[in-house]
Design an enzyme around this catalytic site. Structure first.
Site, PDB file in Angstrom:
ATOM      1  N   CYS A 210       0.820  -1.210   0.000  1.00 49.68           N
ATOM      2  CA  CYS A 210       0.000   0.000   0.000  1.00 49.68           C
ATOM      3  C   CYS A 210       0.855   1.261   0.000  1.00 49.68           C
ATOM      4  O   CYS A 210       1.331   1.691   1.058  1.00 49.68           O
ATOM      5  CB  CYS A 210      -0.929  -0.021   1.201  1.00 49.68           C
ATOM      6  SG  CYS A 210      -1.921   1.472   1.316  1.00 49.68           S
TER       7      CYS A 210
ATOM      8  N   CYS B 124      -0.585   4.101   2.151  1.00 53.98           N
ATOM      9  CA  CYS B 124      -0.392   3.960   3.600  1.00 53.98           C
ATOM     10  C   CYS B 124       1.066   4.207   3.973  1.00 53.98           C
ATOM     11  O   CYS B 124       1.346   4.842   4.978  1.00 53.98           O
ATOM     12  CB  CYS B 124      -0.738   2.543   4.069  1.00 53.98           C
ATOM     13  SG  CYS B 124      -2.166   1.827   3.295  1.00 53.98           S
ATOM     14  N   ASP B 125       1.989   3.676   3.183  1.00 54.98           N
ATOM     15  CA  ASP B 125       3.385   3.621   3.619  1.00 54.98           C
ATOM     16  C   ASP B 125       4.340   4.503   2.819  1.00 54.98           C
ATOM     17  O   ASP B 125       5.503   4.662   3.216  1.00 54.98           O
ATOM     18  CB  ASP B 125       3.885   2.158   3.536  1.00 54.98           C
ATOM     19  CG  ASP B 125       3.029   1.236   4.394  1.00 54.98           C
ATOM     20  OD1 ASP B 125       2.515   1.711   5.415  1.00 54.98           O
ATOM     21  OD2 ASP B 125       2.872   0.062   4.026  1.00 54.98           O
TER      22      ASP B 125
END
Ligand code: NDP
Length: 312
Positions: free
Chosen positions: A136, A139-140
């Site tokens: 992701c 997200c990261d």
């Protein structure tokens, strides 16, 4: 409604689940919705959604899912943040068991459990998970600002992840296992026109390098058989998805990949009162708008089933 038998229980909280909830609630079925372990589903890890009608300026995936949830709550859907881990479809009343052992009896079930990211299956991928390995970018990606990264895959997800990371990282290495991409033409164009995305054609990952954190990847050109090392601190896997349908094995028909089979043109599974919607039953379109459409179908099918049985 009898005290302890629900009219309609929805499993999953992506576009399909929330749409089913909105329709079921407005039909006075007092739906109960179990969010599962990834509330909001795959749109929670998507950046801009520009193709959902009604949002002319686009919307981020998480914002869109908050809207879906609010709309479901507005009509008194009961939302529970738990997983359903077991089902029993042997009787006329269906029995669901949650991860904490709670048992729910329900006349109808709408399955909208979606699909989850696939992994390459390398030991190093497991070892370095969350230490540089991710599925992701949204997200990261933040953690890899100013660092070089690798993205594996050649579909729309990979193209989207690479484009997102290219705004944060000096070089994004995109590993494409064939000599063409599966991604839509517009996404391919975006990738190929981004100067800091370097596409490695015919390239597969042999190993992800690093002891405690990712330092790069050992790759092979599957045409020339030449092996090489790419230095990078992030390794993003974007190679597709598998349906979350394990708990239905033995109860419902599914295809070889685990996608649930429904009567064409309906959301009906082979079990009366059990309806399937969204990515759990669709490996072809897999869009938020198609998932929402099938969630609507499932709620209408459930409503008609209950009416025909004179339960509601
Ligand atoms: P896809 O199944 O479309 O693509 C998966 C990609 O990963 C393919 O290019 C495949 O290669 C590659 N791949 C699979 N296994 C491996 C492996 N072991 N090693 C290397 N590469 C591998 O999945 P996506 O998640 O990209 O997309 C799913 C659906 O969601 C699609 O319908 C897509 O259009 C849609 N989507 C739409 C978006 C949007 O509209 N904004 C954003 C994201 C997704 P190969 O081509 O060789 O099989």
């Amino acid at each position: 409604m009898s005290e302890d038998i629900r009219y309609c229980t929805i499993i999953g909280s992506g576009p399909a689940g929330y749409t089913a909830a909105i329709y079921a609630a407005r039909a006075n079925l007092k739906p109960l919705l179990y969010t599962g372990k990834e509330p909001g589903g795959q749109l929670m890890i998507t950046t801009e959604v520009e193709n959902y009608p009604g949002y002319p300026d686009g919307r981020t995936g998480p914002e869109m899912m908050m809207d879906f949830q609010k709309q479901a709550e507005r009509f008194d859907t009961e939302i529970v943040s738990e997983m359903i881990t077991k089902v029993d479809f042997s009787g006329p009343v269906h029995i669901l068991t949650t991860e904490t052992g709670k048992v729910i009896k329900t006349h109808t079930v709408v399955i909208s459990t979606g699909a989850s990211a696939k992994w390459l299956g390398l030991d190093s991928e497991q070892k370095l998970m969350n230490n540089g390995v991710s599925a992701c970018a949204v997200c990261d990606g933040f953690f890899f600002r100013g660092k070089d990264v690798i993205v594996v895959g050649a579909g729309d997800t990979a193209a989207e992840e690479a484009s997102y990371l290219a705004k944060l990282c000096p070089t994004v290495h995109m590993l494409v296992r064939r000599d063409e991409m599966r991604a839509s033409k517009i996404m391919q164009k975006r990738v190929l026109n981004t100067p800091n995305i370097k596409v490695h054609w015919n390239t597969e990952t042999l190993d992800i390098l690093g002891d405690t954190e990712v330092t790069g990847a050992k790759v092979i050109n599957n045409k020339t058989k030449e092996e090489s090392t790419i230095t990078a601190e992030g390794f993003f896997v974007a190679i597709g998805h598998k349906p979350n349908t394990g708990i239905f094995k033995g109860w419902l028909d599914m295809d070889d990949l685990g996608y649930l089979l429904t009567t064409p043109g309906t959301s009906k599974t082979k079990v009366p009162g059990v309806f399937a919607s969204g990515d759990a039953q669709d490996h072809v379109y897999r869009q938020a708008v198609t998932a929402a459409g099938t969630g609507c179908m499932a709620a209408l099918d459930a409503e008609r089933y209950l009416a025909a049985k004179e339960i509601v």
